[in-house]
Write an enzyme that holds these catalytic residues in place. Structure first.
Site, mmCIF file in Angstrom:
data_model
loop_
_atom_site.group_PDB
_atom_site.id
_atom_site.type_symbol
_atom_site.label_atom_id
_atom_site.label_comp_id
_atom_site.label_asym_id
_atom_site.label_seq_id
_atom_site.Cartn_x
_atom_site.Cartn_y
_atom_site.Cartn_z
ATOM 1 N N ARG A 10 12.978 -3.809 -6.857
ATOM 2 C CA ARG A 10 12.280 -5.230 -6.267
ATOM 3 C C ARG A 10 12.880 -6.333 -6.804
ATOM 4 O O ARG A 10 13.556 -6.579 -7.805
ATOM 5 C CB ARG A 10 10.919 -5.021 -6.858
ATOM 6 C CG ARG A 10 9.992 -3.865 -6.252
ATOM 7 C CD ARG A 10 8.568 -3.887 -6.563
ATOM 8 N NE ARG A 10 7.782 -2.655 -6.216
ATOM 9 C CZ ARG A 10 7.810 -1.473 -6.728
ATOM 10 N NH1 ARG A 10 8.279 -1.414 -8.034
ATOM 11 N NH2 ARG A 10 7.057 -0.783 -6.218
ATOM 12 N N LYS A 65 5.840 -4.490 -11.514
ATOM 13 C CA LYS A 65 4.565 -4.263 -10.276
ATOM 14 C C LYS A 65 3.561 -3.392 -10.911
ATOM 15 O O LYS A 65 2.553 -3.382 -10.870
ATOM 16 C CB LYS A 65 5.122 -3.964 -8.749
ATOM 17 C CG LYS A 65 3.997 -3.765 -7.942
ATOM 18 C CD LYS A 65 4.114 -3.657 -6.459
ATOM 19 C CE LYS A 65 3.129 -3.387 -5.539
ATOM 20 N NZ LYS A 65 3.862 -3.382 -4.194
ATOM 21 N N HIS A 92 13.321 -7.794 0.048
ATOM 22 C CA HIS A 92 12.593 -6.330 0.171
ATOM 23 C C HIS A 92 13.132 -5.612 1.148
ATOM 24 O O HIS A 92 13.027 -4.516 1.272
ATOM 25 C CB HIS A 92 11.232 -6.425 0.324
ATOM 26 C CG HIS A 92 10.342 -5.440 -0.214
ATOM 27 N ND1 HIS A 92 10.184 -5.245 -1.612
ATOM 28 C CD2 HIS A 92 9.648 -4.312 0.419
ATOM 29 C CE1 HIS A 92 9.509 -4.163 -1.759
ATOM 30 N NE2 HIS A 92 8.979 -3.591 -0.566
ATOM 31 N N ARG A 130 15.509 -2.957 0.240
ATOM 32 C CA ARG A 130 14.731 -1.916 -0.389
ATOM 33 C C ARG A 130 14.291 -1.002 0.836
ATOM 34 O O ARG A 130 14.543 0.229 0.746
ATOM 35 C CB ARG A 130 13.705 -2.276 -1.305
ATOM 36 C CG ARG A 130 12.881 -1.300 -1.862
ATOM 37 C CD ARG A 130 11.795 -2.050 -2.790
ATOM 38 N NE ARG A 130 10.662 -1.242 -2.979
ATOM 39 C CZ ARG A 130 10.800 -0.569 -4.270
ATOM 40 N NH1 ARG A 130 11.483 -0.475 -5.042
ATOM 41 N NH2 ARG A 130 9.557 0.221 -4.607
ATOM 42 N N HIS A 187 7.617 4.327 -6.579
ATOM 43 C CA HIS A 187 6.122 4.306 -6.257
ATOM 44 C C HIS A 187 5.370 5.125 -6.965
ATOM 45 O O HIS A 187 5.663 6.382 -7.515
ATOM 46 C CB HIS A 187 6.111 4.747 -4.723
ATOM 47 C CG HIS A 187 6.854 3.772 -4.011
ATOM 48 N ND1 HIS A 187 7.186 4.231 -2.670
ATOM 49 C CD2 HIS A 187 7.210 2.366 -4.025
ATOM 50 C CE1 HIS A 187 7.830 3.043 -2.009
ATOM 51 N NE2 HIS A 187 7.568 2.050 -2.861
ATOM 52 N N TYR A 231 7.747 4.013 5.187
ATOM 53 C CA TYR A 231 9.437 3.851 5.607
ATOM 54 C C TYR A 231 9.594 5.048 6.763
ATOM 55 O O TYR A 231 10.743 5.166 7.103
ATOM 56 C CB TYR A 231 10.145 4.334 4.438
ATOM 57 C CG TYR A 231 9.953 3.151 3.403
ATOM 58 C CD1 TYR A 231 10.454 1.656 3.562
ATOM 59 C CD2 TYR A 231 9.452 3.374 2.096
ATOM 60 C CE1 TYR A 231 10.119 0.733 2.879
ATOM 61 C CE2 TYR A 231 9.474 2.331 1.172
ATOM 62 C CZ TYR A 231 9.506 1.045 1.571
ATOM 63 O OH TYR A 231 9.233 0.101 0.735
#
Length: 745
Positions: free
Chosen positions: A261, A286, A359, A362, A385, A394
């Site tokens: 990120r 995050k 992003h 990513r 994640h 995705y």
């Protein structure tokens, strides 16, 4: 960028001009903005545009200057183009960032709290710091509290005990065209501020209770991704002899190959890099979780080149730093701005891509891993994640795997068709409650709800009140019950009307109006419908009936329906999704359509089979000649959006012509959706494919929120296909939760 209704364009422009004046922008600059705004408003009204988007802005610039910029982020050498880009970028960016977006030249004056709010504001700010909130949270809540206070002062509200719900509603309307996530941040900050004001006795009523509850869709958008050749072009556009270019090259290459990120790259420290192990060890900002990222050779050498030959000699141990005073860690938007600059320099068209910040690199990594066959758990671990559901978004960009879910409805025959231009007609509100109804609708739109059926009911109620002579700003028992029960109706309709008027009455009472709260006495009927799974022969007969329907004068039916019903059959899209499609949503080179803001606010890419792609392409070229890209793909007879009831009437005609026995409670267009789901599962099972890998793609293709909605189809068809259900549950026991769902059109 967001879009804005033409009807709201002038008030928005006037407000932004006031903001620029308040920020001290020079009069000649304000004159440039005013001139561009005026010319742009005339342009969109002359062309009867319904919604203003970035594409419309670029069309306007092209009409005035004879050249079309790539997007509104450019910095052209032509002063005239530059002035128009700056003004329209400011207008469209306001839709995303709200009150505090600025042009770069305007300086925000320091906040001076009005006398009637001083003690309350200082007390509130002190409570935020004492609560131990993060600095970013405090800043967001401070900014929104300041914005509200200044807005209230502009309305003549001089103290907190004089604030009304109408004042809060008017403030919220400033944000109605912003993105759903930004509105969520605004409402969260207002709940904090207004709740504190009531708890401490500064306000007489708890205004927090009148705020709408926002529905923010999980994984609702479509990630922006890049092709391999586009990534190469972006990297080639960087000047690697320039010190800042060395930094940007290392940053972009690291993002492309690791998927980190932007915040983690900005905060990367020297000590985080293990050169011996060729790894990066860091704690993600995050999630607060540690992660190890492989340091591939090209990335490692680019970082070394930057550290040795480009990085300023500063005391900070951040790897990547600013190259202009004040030297130090990178700011929040610097990396995204740099990426957009190289995209423009590389000549890449960003039209229709949505947000394409850092992003997007990513997202590209995740999409490439899916295309290469990597399972979701591996991708989830790579991206750091905590929940695999986050990674599922995705799946939307793995077009070729999604295309395996498309059916070919056009294996039998292929006629074509010709032309029309849709026009939208607005309803004219008439009753004495109409202003409250419109405000109620706007509040629900602000909360992220489509509110389409409820708005239709409210229009009927407005018509009912006007023609029955009900006047005054009250909702009586007689009015409510006469409207709900006067003409009868199915239990589902009565229940929906009861709930709607109950909520409308609550809305009225919160705003100081007398309103009767109707009882919700009608039980919502449970659905016992068993879907009809069409056989191959039935699909053939149905499409033959569509193609051979007698020519209908003054109607687009013979042109539109052959394409519309093949689309529904071949994609399993909901009817509402098909009728909301615009010409611009069809991507011929990709062979797909983009469904935007569908059920639960979710958007997705729906790949098509080859024959359906060619049919729609031919249909657009013949039927939509000269139409705006914003025109309805499947218009109705009145040259606007086709009504659902019209589509159902046509559907039943074709069912009867095809000799298909209707189910007990009547044929449903939605059964095409069931058919696509079941046919795919049967086919994959027969081919011996791993259903645990394929079902997530079916879930993404159909636009389901999670696996439970896909499982619902199988439970509905358990009596017809018990062997398929057994295979499905045996293969996917670990990815499909227990319990049912409810899937509606």
């Amino acid at each position: 960028m967001s879009s804005i209704k033409v009807s709201e364009l002038r008030p928005t422009m006037d407000y932004l001009l006031c903001v620029l004046e308040a920020h001290g922008l020079a009069e000649p600059s304000i004159k440039d903005y005013r001139s561009t705004f005026g010319a742009f408003e005339r342009y969109v009204r002359e062309r009867e545009v319904g919604m203003v988007s970035e594409s419309i802005c670029l069309d306007f610039i092209e009409s005035k200057n004879g050249t079309r910029p790539v997007d509104l982020y450019g910095d052209p050498s032509d002063d005239s183009v530059s002035r128009r880009i700056k003004a329209l970028h400011f207008l469209m960016k306001y839709q995303e960032e709200g009150l505090h977006c600025h042009t770069g030249h305007a300086k925000r004056p320091p906040f001076s709290c009005p006398e009637g709010y001083g003690d309350e504001y200082e007390s509130y700010m002190k409570s935020l710091h004492e609560a131990g909130l993060s600095e970013s949270t405090i800043l967001t809540r401070r900014d929104k509290a300041q914005a509200l206070i200044l807005f209230l002062q502009s309305r003549g509200v001089e103290a907190t005990d004089a604030i009304t719900q109408a004042d809060i509603d008017a403030f919220l309307m400033l944000y109605i065209n912003n993105t759903i996530k930004y509105r969520e941040a605004v409402l969260c900050a207002l709940r904090s501020f207004l709740g504190y004001m009531y708890e401490k006795g500064y306000t007489l009523t708890n205004l927090k209770e009148g705020l709408p509850h926002l529905r923010v869709p999980r994984n609702g958008g479509i990630p922006c991704t890049w092709k391999k050749e586009e990534l190469v072009a972006i990297l080639d556009a960087i000047d690697r002899e320039d010190p800042a270019g060395k930094r940007d090259y290392a940053v972009l290459l690291l993002t492309i190959q690791s998927g980190l990120r932007a915040g983690d790259i900005r905060n990367l420290r020297m000590s985080d890099i293990d050169w011996n192990q060729k790894k990066i060890h860091l704690v993600m900002g995050k999630t607060g979780q540690p992660i190890d990222v492989p340091l591939l050779d090209p990335v490692g050498w680019s970082i070394i080149d930057y550290l040795k030959n480009g990085r300023p000699a500063v005391s900070h141990d951040h790897v990547f730093v600013r190259h202009r005073a004040p030297f130090g860690p990178l700011g929040g938007s610097g990396l995204g701005t740099a990426l957009r600059r190289y995209i423009v320099k590389a000549g890449i068209d960003t039209k229709g891509r949505g947000h394409h910040g850092l992003h997007s690199l990513r997202s590209t990594l995740a999409g490439n891993m899916l295309t290469s066959g990597a399972p979701l758990p591996v991708i989830s671990q790579t991206l750091g994640h905590q929940d695999i559901k986050t990674t599922e978004i995705y799946l939307k960009v793995d077009v070729e795997h999604l295309r395996r879910c498309a059916l070919d409805p056009d294996a039998y025959r292929a006629p074509v068709a010709e032309g029309g231009v849709p026009v939208v007609r607005d309803y004219e509100w008439k009753s004495s409650l109409s202003s409250l109804m419109k405000s109620f609708i706007e509040m629900n739109h602000l909360a992220g709800l489509k509110f389409e059926q409820q708005e239709r009911f409210l229009r009927h109620f407005d018509h009912f009140c006007f023609y029955n002579g009900y006047e005054g700003g009250t909702l009586t028992r007689e009015m409510a019950e006469s409207f709900i029960y006067g003409q009868g109706g199915a239990d589902r309709t009565l229940h929906d009307k009861e709930v709607l008027l109950y909520r409308f009455a609550e809305f009225m009472k919160q705003r100081g109006h007398h309103a009767y709260l109707p009882d919700i006495r009608t039980k919502y009927p449970a659905s016992h419908h068993i879907p009809h799974i069409y056989t191959e022969d039935e699909r053939r007969r149905f499409l033959e009936a569509v193609d051979s329907y007698p020519q209908t004068p003054n109607s687009f039916r013979n042109t539109v329906d052959p394409v519309l019903f093949r689309f529904l059959c071949g994609t399993g899209c909901r009817l509402s999704e098909a009728l909301n499609l615009r010409i611009a949503d069809f991507d011929y080179p990709l062979g797909a359509v983009t469904v935007r803001h569908a059920k639960n606010g979710r958007s997705r890419i729906v790949p098509l089979c080859a024959s359906l792609t060619e049919r729609i392409h031919s249909y657009i070229n013949r039927f939509h000649i000269g139409c705006s890209s914003d025109a309805c793909l499947f218009p109705g007879a009145k040259r606007g959006k086709m009504d659902r009831s019209t589509a159902y009437t046509h559907f039943r005609d074709y069912i009867l012509m095809a000799g298909i026995p209707p189910p007990k409670d009547g044929p449903r267009i939605h059964d095409w959706r069931h058919t696509l789901a079941v046919e795919n599962l049967r086919r994959w099972s027969a081919e011996g494919l791993d259903l645990s890998n394929m079902v997530p793609y079916l879930t993404a293709y159909l636009g389901h929120q999670d696996f439970r909605a896909t499982q619902y189809y199988l439970r509905l068809t358990a009596e017809i296909y018990p062997e398929l259900v057994r295979v499905m549950e045996a293969a996917c026991w670990d990815v499909i939760p227990g319990g049912g769902g409810n899937e509606e059109s």
